[in-house]
Scaffold this active site. Structure first.
Site, mmCIF file in Angstrom:
data_model
loop_
_atom_site.group_PDB
_atom_site.id
_atom_site.type_symbol
_atom_site.label_atom_id
_atom_site.label_comp_id
_atom_site.label_asym_id
_atom_site.label_seq_id
_atom_site.Cartn_x
_atom_site.Cartn_y
_atom_site.Cartn_z
ATOM 1 N N ARG A 53 -19.272 34.702 2.553
ATOM 2 C CA ARG A 53 -19.819 35.670 1.613
ATOM 3 C C ARG A 53 -19.616 37.051 2.203
ATOM 4 N NH1 ARG A 53 -22.524 37.786 5.109
ATOM 5 N NH2 ARG A 53 -23.534 39.009 3.501
ATOM 6 N N ALA A 55 -18.418 41.034 0.580
ATOM 7 C CA ALA A 55 -17.290 41.416 -0.268
ATOM 8 C C ALA A 55 -15.921 41.323 0.436
ATOM 9 C CB ALA A 55 -17.533 42.818 -0.824
ATOM 10 N N ARG A 90 -16.999 34.511 -7.874
ATOM 11 C CA ARG A 90 -18.109 35.474 -7.783
ATOM 12 C C ARG A 90 -17.651 36.757 -8.481
ATOM 13 N NH1 ARG A 90 -21.354 36.126 -2.420
ATOM 14 N NH2 ARG A 90 -22.933 36.669 -3.956
ATOM 15 N N GLN A 206 -30.194 37.117 3.686
ATOM 16 C CA GLN A 206 -29.029 37.424 4.540
ATOM 17 C C GLN A 206 -29.421 38.350 5.693
ATOM 18 O OE1 GLN A 206 -29.007 37.455 1.198
ATOM 19 N NE2 GLN A 206 -26.990 37.052 0.349
ATOM 20 N N ASP A 247 -20.570 46.117 -2.638
ATOM 21 C CA ASP A 247 -19.648 45.114 -3.184
ATOM 22 C C ASP A 247 -18.679 45.711 -4.180
ATOM 23 O OD1 ASP A 247 -22.138 43.583 -2.245
ATOM 24 O OD2 ASP A 247 -20.591 42.057 -2.482
ATOM 25 N N ASN A 257 -24.694 46.938 -4.656
ATOM 26 C CA ASN A 257 -24.908 46.161 -3.431
ATOM 27 C C ASN A 257 -26.026 45.155 -3.693
ATOM 28 O OD1 ASN A 257 -24.235 45.693 -0.600
ATOM 29 N ND2 ASN A 257 -26.244 46.533 -0.123
HETATM 30 O O1 MRU Z 1 -24.265 37.903 -1.824
HETATM 31 P P1 MRU Z 1 -23.601 38.361 -0.560
HETATM 32 O O2 MRU Z 1 -24.245 37.845 0.671
HETATM 33 O O3 MRU Z 1 -22.117 38.101 -0.593
HETATM 34 O O4 MRU Z 1 -23.798 39.929 -0.582
HETATM 35 C C1 MRU Z 1 -23.275 40.722 0.433
HETATM 36 C C2 MRU Z 1 -23.643 42.142 0.304
HETATM 37 O O5 MRU Z 1 -24.341 42.544 -0.605
HETATM 38 C C3 MRU Z 1 -23.056 43.092 1.295
HETATM 39 O O6 MRU Z 1 -23.921 44.160 1.526
HETATM 40 C C4 MRU Z 1 -21.742 43.612 0.729
HETATM 41 O O7 MRU Z 1 -20.849 42.554 0.494
HETATM 42 C C5 MRU Z 1 -21.095 44.630 1.556
HETATM 43 S S1 MRU Z 1 -20.608 43.906 3.080
HETATM 44 C C6 MRU Z 1 -19.459 44.451 3.875
#
Ligand code: MRU
Length: 366
Positions: A53, A55, A90, A206, A247, A257
């Site tokens: 996971r 982005a 996604r 996370q 993201d 985000n």
């Molecule tokens: O749902 P996730 O865990 O994939 O979400 C990740 C995020 O929201 C991060 O902050 C985003 O991908 C930026 S990371 C470099």
């Protein structure tokens, strides 16, 4: 970055070149295990179930997913089917579509027999470029942290710089370094005393699981807080800056985000705390301007809200139910922070205002 003294990336081509290895992030922080993805379907499922996971990492996994699909069948029809399958995993992070389009553009101009090898090289290039971009983000962010640390009043110089972050925008979300955490790692390595407030980031936590794991393994002082504590800490002068990833960033500087980021930006704005967003170019969606109206927000399973995952005293991983039987849950996974609440964007090309002019200033020359 390091785990028990060994340097890791989050994704790698395995020996033989017909599968890729990834760290299984659903098991962290309690178990460090890896998985091998050998088919398009395994790559797609790893993204959907959040084995991988973040982005940038989703984008690289998508690129390797196309390679795996083309190794099985390099025809035009298979390429299109694989593109659609991976792109649907996604919807919010633009890096996925960006990486898939990049590989598709390259291979569709080639004879089928050459496609899988070309996709392999392109996926590896995307991964290497991501590492370089994240490291450069770290350098630009480090300059900001140096200034913030130096600008604090004399009676606070002995205290660490207190930085709050939301979700996981560290190396686990990218290939290496991370976006929002890269400047933190750089500052820590440069000897700037730094302490990180880690938002737990419900519902999937996370922050509590992945960001805390990363920071701990790198020896960065940190404290996990519930998502609702940030505003209180800002009111009491305990947050010098907020830094998050994104993201999808619109050409006008709106940032999408992890859900809850917007509330942190509002609290930061109200308390005069600088709010930075760190991103590589692959996260910019130049086709849209209004993030709230135009970015598709992923709705994930309500079970992520009504249940919580953890390790029991016997060491077993599992979920327990939080809510009464019959209560429903709703789980939008991302929100949009309007550009007006963002102090600056930190990119691999430097720091810019969150605006169309700011982004054009960095990227107009191509
Ligand atoms: O749902 P996730 O865990 O994939 O979400 C990740 C995020 O929201 C991060 O902050 C985003 O991908 C930026 S990371 C470099």
């Amino acid at each position: 970055m390091n785990i028990d003294g060994k340097a890791w990336r989050t994704i790698w081509l395995e020996e033989g070149g017909r599968s890729v290895g990834v760290i299984d992030q659903t098991q962290l922080p309690h178990r460090f295990t890896t998985r091998s993805l050998a088919t398009l379907e395994q790559a797609a499922e790893a993204i959907t179930t959040m084995v991988v996971r973040g982005a940038p990492l989703i984008g690289v996994t998508g690129a390797y997913g196309l390679m795996l699909a083309l190794q099985a069948d390099p025809s035009d029809a298979a390429l299109e089917a694989a593109f659609s399958r991976l792109n649907a995993t996604r919807p919010t992070a633009i890096n996925l579509r960006w990486a898939l389009e990049r590989v598709r553009r390259l291979v569709s101009a080639l004879p089928p027999a050459e496609r899988a090898e070309a996709a392999k090289a392109e996926a590896a290039a995307i991964a290497d470029e991501d590492v370089a971009m994240c490291e450069a983000i770290g350098d630009h962010g480090l300059a900001i942290f140096r200034e913030l640390a130096a600008a604090r009043p004399a009676d606070r110089q002995a205290e660490p710089l207190n930085v709050l972050t939301h979700c996981n925008a560290g190396w686990l979300a990218t290939v290496d370094w991370g976006t929002a955490l890269a400047p933190i790692y750089k500052a820590h390595r440069a000897g700037i005393p730094i302490h990180v407030w880690v938002d737990e980031t419900r519902p999937r936590n996370q922050g509590a699981s992945l960001t805390a794991f990363e920071l701990g393994r790198e020896g960065v002082p940190h404290t996990v807080i519930v998502d609702n504590a940030g505003g209180h800490l800002m009111q009491h002068g305990q947050v010098d800056a907020v830094i998050v990833g994104t993201d999808r960033t619109t050409r006008s500087g709106d940032v999408c985000n992890k859900i809850g980021t917007y509330l942190k930006a509002l609290a930061a704005h109200d308390n005069g705390v600088p709010f930075y967003v760190a991103l590589p170019a692959s996260t910019i969606d130049w086709t849209i301007a209004d993030g709230v109206a135009e970015i598709p927000i992923e709705a994930r399973s309500a079970a992520e809200v009504t249940e919580i995952q953890g390790r029991d005293p016997a060491g077993a991983l599992g979920s327990v139910q939080l809510t009464p039987d019959g209560s429903s849950g709703f789980n939008p996974a991302f929100d949009v922070t309007p550009a007006r609440l963002v102090t600056a964007l930190i990119t691999e090309r430097g720091v810019a205002p969150a605006s169309e002019a700011g982004l054009q200033g960095l990227y107009a020359k191509g």
